[in-house]
Motif scaffolding. Structure first.
Motif, PDB file in Angstrom:
ATOM      1  N   GLU A 142      31.378  49.187  36.257  1.00  0.00           N
ATOM      2  CA  GLU A 142      30.210  48.895  37.087  1.00  0.00           C
ATOM      3  C   GLU A 142      29.313  47.993  36.252  1.00  0.00           C
ATOM      4  O   GLU A 142      28.757  48.419  35.240  1.00  0.00           O
ATOM      5  N   LEU A 143      29.206  46.729  36.684  1.00  0.00           N
ATOM      6  CA  LEU A 143      28.432  45.744  35.938  1.00  0.00           C
ATOM      7  C   LEU A 143      26.980  45.760  36.388  1.00  0.00           C
ATOM      8  O   LEU A 143      26.647  46.313  37.444  1.00  0.00           O
ATOM      9  N   GLU A 144      26.114  45.126  35.580  1.00  0.00           N
ATOM     10  CA  GLU A 144      24.712  45.015  35.972  1.00  0.00           C
ATOM     11  C   GLU A 144      24.650  44.371  37.352  1.00  0.00           C
ATOM     12  O   GLU A 144      25.414  43.473  37.664  1.00  0.00           O
ATOM     13  N   GLY A 145      23.774  44.849  38.182  1.00  0.00           N
ATOM     14  CA  GLY A 145      23.684  44.367  39.557  1.00  0.00           C
ATOM     15  C   GLY A 145      24.518  45.204  40.512  1.00  0.00           C
ATOM     16  O   GLY A 145      24.539  44.939  41.709  1.00  0.00           O
ATOM     17  N   GLY A 146      25.224  46.216  39.981  1.00  0.00           N
ATOM     18  CA  GLY A 146      25.996  47.110  40.837  1.00  0.00           C
ATOM     19  C   GLY A 146      27.363  46.611  41.243  1.00  0.00           C
ATOM     20  O   GLY A 146      28.028  47.253  42.053  1.00  0.00           O
ATOM     21  N   SER A 206      33.557  37.942  47.455  1.00  0.00           N
ATOM     22  CA  SER A 206      32.291  37.324  47.864  1.00  0.00           C
ATOM     23  C   SER A 206      31.206  37.460  46.799  1.00  0.00           C
ATOM     24  O   SER A 206      30.083  37.014  46.999  1.00  0.00           O
ATOM     25  N   GLY A 207      31.533  38.072  45.675  1.00  0.00           N
ATOM     26  CA  GLY A 207      30.525  38.306  44.650  1.00  0.00           C
ATOM     27  C   GLY A 207      30.607  37.334  43.484  1.00  0.00           C
ATOM     28  O   GLY A 207      31.500  36.481  43.417  1.00  0.00           O
ATOM     29  N   LEU A 209      37.105  36.279  38.237  1.00  0.00           N
ATOM     30  CA  LEU A 209      38.033  37.162  37.511  1.00  0.00           C
ATOM     31  C   LEU A 209      39.391  37.227  38.212  1.00  0.00           C
ATOM     32  O   LEU A 209      40.426  37.381  37.558  1.00  0.00           O
ATOM     33  N   ASN A 210      39.374  37.135  39.537  1.00  0.00           N
ATOM     34  CA  ASN A 210      40.599  37.253  40.329  1.00  0.00           C
ATOM     35  C   ASN A 210      41.586  36.125  40.055  1.00  0.00           C
ATOM     36  O   ASN A 210      42.760  36.248  40.394  1.00  0.00           O
ATOM     37  N   ARG A 211      41.121  35.040  39.480  1.00  0.00           N
ATOM     38  CA  ARG A 211      41.952  33.851  39.281  1.00  0.00           C
ATOM     39  C   ARG A 211      42.088  33.497  37.808  1.00  0.00           C
ATOM     40  O   ARG A 211      42.284  32.337  37.445  1.00  0.00           O
ATOM     41  N   THR A 212      41.984  34.494  36.956  1.00  0.00           N
ATOM     42  CA  THR A 212      42.003  34.270  35.517  1.00  0.00           C
ATOM     43  C   THR A 212      42.967  35.244  34.853  1.00  0.00           C
ATOM     44  O   THR A 212      43.001  36.419  35.195  1.00  0.00           O
ATOM     45  N   LEU A 213      43.719  34.735  33.885  1.00  0.00           N
ATOM     46  CA  LEU A 213      44.620  35.584  33.095  1.00  0.00           C
ATOM     47  C   LEU A 213      43.890  36.002  31.827  1.00  0.00           C
ATOM     48  O   LEU A 213      43.245  35.173  31.164  1.00  0.00           O
ATOM     49  N   PHE A 214      43.992  37.280  31.494  1.00  0.00           N
ATOM     50  CA  PHE A 214      43.355  37.827  30.305  1.00  0.00           C
ATOM     51  C   PHE A 214      44.401  38.468  29.402  1.00  0.00           C
ATOM     52  O   PHE A 214      45.411  38.993  29.883  1.00  0.00           O
ATOM     53  N   VAL A 215      44.138  38.454  28.115  1.00  0.00           N
ATOM     54  CA  VAL A 215      44.923  39.195  27.135  1.00  0.00           C
ATOM     55  C   VAL A 215      43.930  39.933  26.250  1.00  0.00           C
ATOM     56  O   VAL A 215      42.727  39.625  26.254  1.00  0.00           O
ATOM     57  N   GLY A 216      44.426  40.898  25.500  1.00  0.00           N
ATOM     58  CA  GLY A 216      43.505  41.635  24.659  1.00  0.00           C
ATOM     59  C   GLY A 216      44.172  42.319  23.498  1.00  0.00           C
ATOM     60  O   GLY A 216      45.396  42.377  23.394  1.00  0.00           O
ATOM     61  N   THR A 217      43.323  42.819  22.624  1.00  0.00           N
ATOM     62  CA  THR A 217      43.754  43.643  21.505  1.00  0.00           C
ATOM     63  C   THR A 217      43.084  45.001  21.658  1.00  0.00           C
ATOM     64  O   THR A 217      41.992  45.102  22.219  1.00  0.00           O
ATOM     65  N   GLY A 218      43.755  46.017  21.171  1.00  0.00           N
ATOM     66  CA  GLY A 218      43.216  47.353  21.318  1.00  0.00           C
ATOM     67  C   GLY A 218      43.161  48.108  20.017  1.00  0.00           C
ATOM     68  O   GLY A 218      43.855  47.780  19.053  1.00  0.00           O
TER      69      GLY A 218
END
Length: 167
Positions: free
Chosen positions: A88-92, A137-138, A143-152
């Protein structure tokens, strides 16, 4: 052959990797794991997700008490992780996180992590591919059109994920 827009065009030599841009750190708080037992797919565990926070350049919010990390240990030195939860990001605004990961290390180090102990993160390979989706619509629809990778990094009371956008 003509390259389509947005596609990598090969050139002489070794291709350059895509750039990575830091997006956010997600710190997830968890409850103790529920052990299903050794199944045909290896040891199975479910770790309830109970909260946390997300922060980075231009992003701030919290992890909701909703979701779980379903874990599969087909061997003593590897874990496949599938964590689904909501930010839940700022702005709800809400973002669904569907994170798939692999965590490897020595059998002893993984056993320590599974038992809630601390292991030097440099001795554990923990990489992930988080899929982030938001309302079309927000303001977070990109984010829906972006590929992400990460480290944990597994910590005694939770997990830290550093998320990067693939350019």
């Amino acid at each position: 052959m003509t390259a389509r827009p947005g596609r990598h065009t090969p050139s002489a030599g070794t291709p350059a990797p895509p750039p990575l841009e830091f997006v956010a750190t997600i710190e997830v708080d968890v409850d103790p794991p529920i052990t299903v037992g050794r199944t045909v797919d290896g040891l199975r565990r479910v770790v309830p997700i109970r909260g946390g926070r997300v922060h980075g350049p231009g992003i701030s919010g919290r992890v909701l008490d909703a979701g779980a990390d379903v874990q599969q240990y087909p061997g003593d030195d590897v874990a496949y992780l599938a964590a689904d939860y909501v930010l839940e990001l700022e702005g709800g605004h809400h973002v669904l996180v569907q994170n798939r990961a692999v965590r490897t290390g020595s059998a002893e180090d993984l056993r320590t992590v599974m038992e809630g102990g601390t292991v030097d993160p440099g001795r554990i390979y923990f990489r992930c591919v988080p899929r982030l989706t938001a309302d079309e619509s927000g303001p977070w629809a990109w984010l829906n059109r972006t590929l992400f990778v990460g480290t944990g990094e597994r910590r005694p009371a939770g997990v830290r994920i550093d998320v990067f956008r693939v350019g």
